[in-house]
Every structure is written in structure tokens, then in C-alpha cells.
Write an enzyme that holds these catalytic residues in place. Sequence first.
Site, mmCIF file in Angstrom:
data_model
loop_
_atom_site.group_PDB
_atom_site.id
_atom_site.type_symbol
_atom_site.label_atom_id
_atom_site.label_comp_id
_atom_site.label_asym_id
_atom_site.label_seq_id
_atom_site.Cartn_x
_atom_site.Cartn_y
_atom_site.Cartn_z
ATOM 1 N N PRO A 12 0.799 -1.223 0.000
ATOM 2 C CA PRO A 12 0.000 0.000 0.000
ATOM 3 C C PRO A 12 0.830 1.270 0.000
ATOM 4 C CG PRO A 12 -0.049 -1.048 2.151
ATOM 5 C CD PRO A 12 0.585 -2.032 1.197
ATOM 6 N N ASN A 13 0.303 2.238 -0.727
ATOM 7 C CA ASN A 13 0.819 3.612 -0.806
ATOM 8 C C ASN A 13 2.110 3.742 -1.609
ATOM 9 O OD1 ASN A 13 -1.267 4.779 0.892
ATOM 10 N ND2 ASN A 13 -0.316 3.642 2.573
ATOM 11 N N ARG A 20 4.703 11.274 -2.435
ATOM 12 C CA ARG A 20 4.515 10.936 -1.028
ATOM 13 C C ARG A 20 5.774 11.223 -0.215
ATOM 14 N NH1 ARG A 20 4.636 4.705 1.102
ATOM 15 N NH2 ARG A 20 3.992 5.198 3.229
ATOM 16 N N TYR A 25 11.158 9.388 1.268
ATOM 17 C CA TYR A 25 11.248 8.392 0.191
ATOM 18 C C TYR A 25 11.929 8.926 -1.073
ATOM 19 C CZ TYR A 25 7.927 5.995 3.216
ATOM 20 O OH TYR A 25 7.326 5.401 4.291
ATOM 21 N N ASN A 76 8.234 -5.427 -0.781
ATOM 22 C CA ASN A 76 8.069 -4.221 0.013
ATOM 23 C C ASN A 76 6.593 -4.171 0.393
ATOM 24 O OD1 ASN A 76 7.919 -1.788 1.276
ATOM 25 N ND2 ASN A 76 8.980 -0.620 -0.302
ATOM 26 N N ALA A 79 3.155 -0.635 4.894
ATOM 27 C CA ALA A 79 2.684 -0.664 6.278
ATOM 28 C C ALA A 79 2.221 -2.052 6.729
ATOM 29 C CB ALA A 79 1.556 0.348 6.456
ATOM 30 N N GLU A 100 12.442 -9.368 2.448
ATOM 31 C CA GLU A 100 11.716 -8.160 2.877
ATOM 32 C C GLU A 100 12.594 -6.945 2.589
ATOM 33 O OE1 GLU A 100 10.733 -8.042 7.111
ATOM 34 O OE2 GLU A 100 10.650 -5.852 7.036
ATOM 35 N N HIS A 102 12.752 -2.415 2.351
ATOM 36 C CA HIS A 102 12.160 -1.085 2.563
ATOM 37 C C HIS A 102 13.088 -0.041 1.970
ATOM 38 C CE1 HIS A 102 9.285 -2.915 5.199
ATOM 39 N NE2 HIS A 102 10.287 -3.576 5.743
ATOM 40 N N ARG A 109 13.104 5.214 12.322
ATOM 41 C CA ARG A 109 11.851 5.961 12.246
ATOM 42 C C ARG A 109 10.988 5.682 13.485
ATOM 43 N NH1 ARG A 109 9.242 5.251 6.509
ATOM 44 N NH2 ARG A 109 7.977 6.959 7.362
HETATM 45 C C1 DQA Z 1 8.266 1.336 3.680
HETATM 46 C C2 DQA Z 1 8.365 1.563 5.204
HETATM 47 C C3 DQA Z 1 7.024 1.293 5.863
HETATM 48 O O1 DQA Z 1 7.125 1.514 7.272
HETATM 49 C C4 DQA Z 1 5.968 2.232 5.299
HETATM 50 O O2 DQA Z 1 4.706 1.922 5.858
HETATM 51 C C5 DQA Z 1 5.912 2.214 3.818
HETATM 52 C C6 DQA Z 1 7.178 2.189 3.068
HETATM 53 C C7 DQA Z 1 9.598 1.696 2.964
HETATM 54 O O3 DQA Z 1 9.767 1.239 1.839
HETATM 55 O O4 DQA Z 1 10.424 2.425 3.507
HETATM 56 O O5 DQA Z 1 4.852 2.311 3.211
HETATM 57 O O6 DQA Z 1 8.000 -0.031 3.442
#
Ligand code: DQA
Length: 147
Positions: A12-13, A20, A25, A76, A79, A100, A102, A109
Site C-alpha cells: 500500500p501507498n 509521497r 522516500y 516491500n 505498512a 523483505e 524497505h 523511524r
Molecule cells: C516502507 C516503510 C514502511 O514503514 C511504510 O509503511 C511504507 C514504506 C519503505 O519502503 O520504507 O509504506 O515499506
Amino acid sequence: MMSNKVFVLNGPNLNMLGKREPGIYGDITLDSIAQLCRDKGNALNLDIDFRQTNHEGTLVDWLHEANEGVSGVVLNAGAYTHTSVALHDAIRSILTPVIEIHISNVHAREEFRHKSMIASASKGVICGFGPNSYTLAIQAFADIRNS
Ligand code: DQA
């Protein structure tokens, strides 16, 4: 023979990258990250299948799909990383290894990002290298294939 296919799955997102929170990011878009991943895949003879969804169940379905004919999954989970028992179980339910990743260093963070529900089910974790977190994970799968 091991498949050359690698799934790169985004939660998501991540479709909002570029707009964003650029301070966290950067301003790279997800389309540009997809291109980086394909370029890395081409250089390593890996076939990259790059996807994004905002829906937890879709990620579960894609992880199940990765159990056949796919040599690795770069995930990735956004959240859902911090909340999803369903993703933990989905990773455990397949034989294909999952890395995994990020973009940001989640450990630098907010505290709620320090806990991953999926790390213990994954082969490894890469975070904090910006878009290179993706290409480092693809490199890791090439190294595993070649070992
Ligand atoms: C993320 C880190 C997560 O905590 C966050 O919710 C994201 C992006 C990252 O790529 O840094 O949506 O996965």
C-alpha cells in the site's frame, strides 16, 4: 532447473512514490523503480515481474502464485509489514524465498515501524538504501542462483 523469474511485490501507498513524503522516500516514482529493477534483472539474466497493490489479500494471492515457477520474491509490503499475520503466514506457506525490503531505514523511524511481522518468515531483510534496496535484493537472488 531453477526459474529465472523474480517477483517484485509492492504494497500500500507505494504507488504514491514521487508525491509521497519526498523527505523520506525521495522523489523517484514507482515506475522508475520498476525500470531500475528490470535493468538490474536484464544485467543478471533474471526476469522481473514488478507489481503493486493497495490490498493485503492481493499480496497474499501473489505470494501463493510465486510458489510455482518463481525463484524469489522481493517484497516491500509497506505498512502491512508491521501489522500483517496473513502475510507472515503466506510467506511461511510457500517454498519460494522472500526478501523483505524497505526504501527507508524503518529502524531509524517511529517505534511502530521497528517491528516486522514478516521478517522472521523471510530469508533476509534489506532496508534504508532508497531504491537500491530493491536492486540489492535482486542481486541477492542472482547470487543465490549462482551459488
Ligand atoms: C516502507 C516503510 C514502511 O514503514 C511504510 O509503511 C511504507 C514504506 C519503505 O519502503 O520504507 O509504506 O515499506
